[in-house]
Enzyme design. Structure first.
Site, mmCIF file in Angstrom:
data_model
loop_
_atom_site.group_PDB
_atom_site.id
_atom_site.type_symbol
_atom_site.label_atom_id
_atom_site.label_comp_id
_atom_site.label_asym_id
_atom_site.label_seq_id
_atom_site.Cartn_x
_atom_site.Cartn_y
_atom_site.Cartn_z
ATOM 1 N N ARG A 1 0.995 -1.295 -0.090
ATOM 2 C CA ARG A 1 0.108 -0.605 0.055
ATOM 3 C C ARG A 1 1.065 1.383 0.478
ATOM 4 O O ARG A 1 -0.098 2.077 -0.995
ATOM 5 C CB ARG A 1 -0.691 -0.093 1.347
ATOM 6 C CG ARG A 1 -2.120 -1.164 1.110
ATOM 7 C CD ARG A 1 -2.773 -0.566 2.183
ATOM 8 N NE ARG A 1 -4.688 -1.655 1.639
ATOM 9 C CZ ARG A 1 -5.151 -1.921 2.305
ATOM 10 N NH1 ARG A 1 -4.810 -1.851 3.546
ATOM 11 N NH2 ARG A 1 -6.138 -2.671 1.547
ATOM 12 N N LYS B 1 -20.056 -17.083 -0.718
ATOM 13 C CA LYS B 1 -21.954 -17.194 -0.332
ATOM 14 C C LYS B 1 -22.418 -16.111 -1.152
ATOM 15 O O LYS B 1 -21.132 -15.076 -1.629
ATOM 16 C CB LYS B 1 -21.918 -16.946 1.068
ATOM 17 C CG LYS B 1 -21.220 -18.210 2.339
ATOM 18 C CD LYS B 1 -22.406 -17.220 2.495
ATOM 19 C CE LYS B 1 -21.796 -18.486 4.422
ATOM 20 N NZ LYS B 1 -21.865 -18.147 5.933
ATOM 21 N N GLY C 1 -10.037 -9.519 -2.243
ATOM 22 C CA GLY C 1 -9.529 -10.009 -0.817
ATOM 23 C C GLY C 1 -8.766 -11.133 -1.448
ATOM 24 O O GLY C 1 -8.056 -11.181 -1.701
ATOM 25 N N GLY D 1 -13.573 -3.217 0.094
ATOM 26 C CA GLY D 1 -14.575 -3.383 -0.317
ATOM 27 C C GLY D 1 -14.555 -1.747 -0.920
ATOM 28 O O GLY D 1 -16.516 -2.350 -1.247
HETATM 29 P P1 ADP Z 1 -12.964 -12.311 -2.098
HETATM 30 O O1 ADP Z 1 -12.343 -11.869 -1.063
HETATM 31 O O2 ADP Z 1 -12.267 -12.254 -3.293
HETATM 32 O O3 ADP Z 1 -14.391 -10.999 -2.410
HETATM 33 P P2 ADP Z 1 -14.836 -14.386 -1.340
HETATM 34 O O4 ADP Z 1 -14.546 -13.921 -0.102
HETATM 35 O O5 ADP Z 1 -16.363 -14.047 -1.672
HETATM 36 O O6 ADP Z 1 -13.686 -13.490 -2.038
HETATM 37 O O7 ADP Z 1 -14.575 -15.373 -1.707
HETATM 38 C C1 ADP Z 1 -13.602 -16.739 -1.422
HETATM 39 C C2 ADP Z 1 -13.417 -17.638 -0.407
HETATM 40 O O8 ADP Z 1 -15.138 -18.665 -1.042
HETATM 41 C C3 ADP Z 1 -12.398 -18.865 -0.276
HETATM 42 O O9 ADP Z 1 -12.059 -18.332 0.730
HETATM 43 C C4 ADP Z 1 -13.100 -19.826 -1.019
HETATM 44 O O10 ADP Z 1 -12.036 -20.800 -0.336
HETATM 45 C C5 ADP Z 1 -14.425 -19.760 -1.128
HETATM 46 N N1 ADP Z 1 -14.716 -20.533 -2.019
HETATM 47 C C6 ADP Z 1 -14.581 -21.096 -3.504
HETATM 48 N N2 ADP Z 1 -15.609 -22.030 -3.611
HETATM 49 C C7 ADP Z 1 -16.018 -22.704 -2.902
HETATM 50 C C8 ADP Z 1 -16.875 -23.560 -2.402
HETATM 51 N N3 ADP Z 1 -16.829 -24.793 -3.413
HETATM 52 N N4 ADP Z 1 -16.937 -24.430 -1.473
HETATM 53 C C9 ADP Z 1 -16.041 -23.428 -0.084
HETATM 54 N N5 ADP Z 1 -15.800 -22.636 -0.076
HETATM 55 C C10 ADP Z 1 -15.451 -22.517 -1.231
#
Ligand code: ADP
Ligand code: MG
Length: 398
Positions: A38, A199, A356, A379
């Site tokens: 950063r 999710k 992230g 965010g």
């Molecule tokens: P970002 O931080 O880039 O916005 P998210 O926090 O939404 O991404 O998602 C990342 C998480 O999703 C990771 O920890 C990953 O392990 C989880 N993930 C991805 N596919 C699956 C799956 N099929 N089952 C469980 N967790 C999953």
């Protein structure tokens, strides 16, 4: 950039006191900065202002102090780290307003750099309190915001100051806004989005916004399970938000109405345990064993995703396709990331990614540098993908 004032619009800054809002919210352990990314990102703006003879006064927050000043949230150690990255001295003042700040600013020569203590040591920062904002503004002639990552918050140092002083986007803010404009604002078409992650519930607004803006939406990761279940597929023990089936169907309806193709996985890598090197197999999504969970999309799906990447002029990506932290369930994410990186490197694709875990996944795949732009803003990036106006950006508009 059109619509925003940048440092190019700043005619003469020699001798001017420039309040520069930067993101110095770096990871620390034992009083030492463990990752200076950063600081590196805001260096161009600081160095340019200093080179042009401005008195560069840095404003930043660090952590989430609750009740006024707390030693563990002091920016003092970060002044030294910033000096190290810049290769120039960085002075420090123990308060961002009041006598300490005023005295430190008064002692500055043209080109000097001064870091003021954590803005969040004052309650007025997060409240965007007019009196606190005026106290900050008292030490500056010009406001430069280079902290896109804080632009989704209407705080005194991210939004309020722009109403009191002539306001400009710093170089990092400018780069981020230009990249985002190429990603969704005014993109080359077709635009393909890849959205994955755990999710649906955390990304409903994002999905609703994307289906109206992109030509195709690839859904992977755990959230794809919710979509599969919503159309009647049995996903066994997979992570799945059954209560969001109606939401998932609504997103698919909105997509159909907007002419956005939705691409769901056709095959999956399943396992019985959520751990590295768990025994696994590839199955069609209609044949997920009742005792198994989907931890990655399968090779046939990766081929489909790569074909969509080939068709795309622009790719926007948030969220890994599988549980990339545990091998071998990183395979699809790594393969698609490398494919998108290669297309970008060849000049055939504009690729913009953020989030992230997404940044971590692209680093894991070794391709973050080959994407057109990777946002580390967290965010703020997600709110931008949700189509929301960011207060810290709105006030920089011409
Ligand atoms: P970002 O931080 O880039 O916005 P998210 O926090 O939404 O991404 O998602 C990342 C998480 O999703 C990771 O920890 C990953 O392990 C989880 N993930 C991805 N596919 C699956 C799956 N099929 N089952 C469980 N967790 C999953
Ligand atoms: Mg995450």
């Amino acid at each position: 950039m059109a619509g925003f004032k940048t440092l190019d619009d700043l005619a003469e800054v020699r001798g001017k006191r420039v309040l520069a809002r930067v993101d110095l919210n770096v990871p620390m352990a034992d009083g030492k900065v463990t990752d200076a990314t950063r600081i590196e990102r805001v260096s161009p703006t600081i160095l340019e202002l200093s080179r042009r003879g401005a008195k560069v006064i840095l404003l930043a927050h660090f952590g989430r102090p609750k009740e006024g000043p707390e030693t563990k949230y002091s920016l003092e150690p970060i002044a030294a780290a910033t000096a190290g990255v810049l290769g120039k001295p960085v002075a420090f003042a123990g308060d961002c307003i009041g006598d300490k700040a005023t005295a430190a600013v008064a002692a500055m020569q043209d080109g000097d750099i001064l870091l003021l203590e954590n803005t969040r040591f004052h309650k007025g920062e997060e409240k965007n309190d007019p009196e606190f904002t005026r106290a900050l503004a008292a030490n500056g002639d010009i406001f430069v915001n280079d902290a896109f990552s804080a632009a989704h918050r209407a705080h005194a140092s991210t939004e309020g100051l722009a109403h009191l002083l002539p306001a400009f986007a710093g170089r990092t803010m400018q780069a981020e806004l230009e990249a985002l404009e190429r990603g969704l604002g005014n993109p080359a078409r077709p635009v393909v989005a890849i959205v994955g992650g755990a999710k649906v519930s955390s990304k409903i607004d994002l999905l609703m916004n994307l289906v109206k803006k992109v030509d195709a939406l690839v859904i992977g990761g755990g959230m794809a399970n919710t979509f599969l279940a919503a159309r009647g597929t049995d996903v066994g023990k997979s992570l799945c938000e059954h209560d969001l089936a109606q939401t998932a169907r609504q997103i698919m309806i909105e997509a159909a109405q907007a002419g956005c193709a939705i691409i769901l996985p056709s095959d999956a890598v399943v396992a019985r345990e959520f751990k590295a090197d768990a025994a696994n197999e590839v199955v069609g999504v209609d044949a997920v064993p009742a005792d198994a969970m989907i931890l990655d999309v399968g090779p046939r799906t990766v081929e489909t995703v790569n074909q969509w990447i080939d068709r795309a002029a622009t790719l926007v990506w948030n969220g890994p396709l599988g549980a990339f932290e545990i091998s071998p369930f990183d395979r699809a994410t790594v393969a698609a990331a490398r494919h998108a990186a290669a297309r970008s490197k060849d000049g055939k694709l504009v690729s913009v990614a953020g989030g992230g875990d997404t940044v971590a996944a692209l680093n894991h795949a070794g391709v973050a540098d080959d994407f057109t732009y990777v946002s580390t803003a967290g965010g703020a990036f997600l709110e931008w993908m949700e189509g929301k106006a960011l207060p810290g950006v709105e006030v920089l508009k011409k």
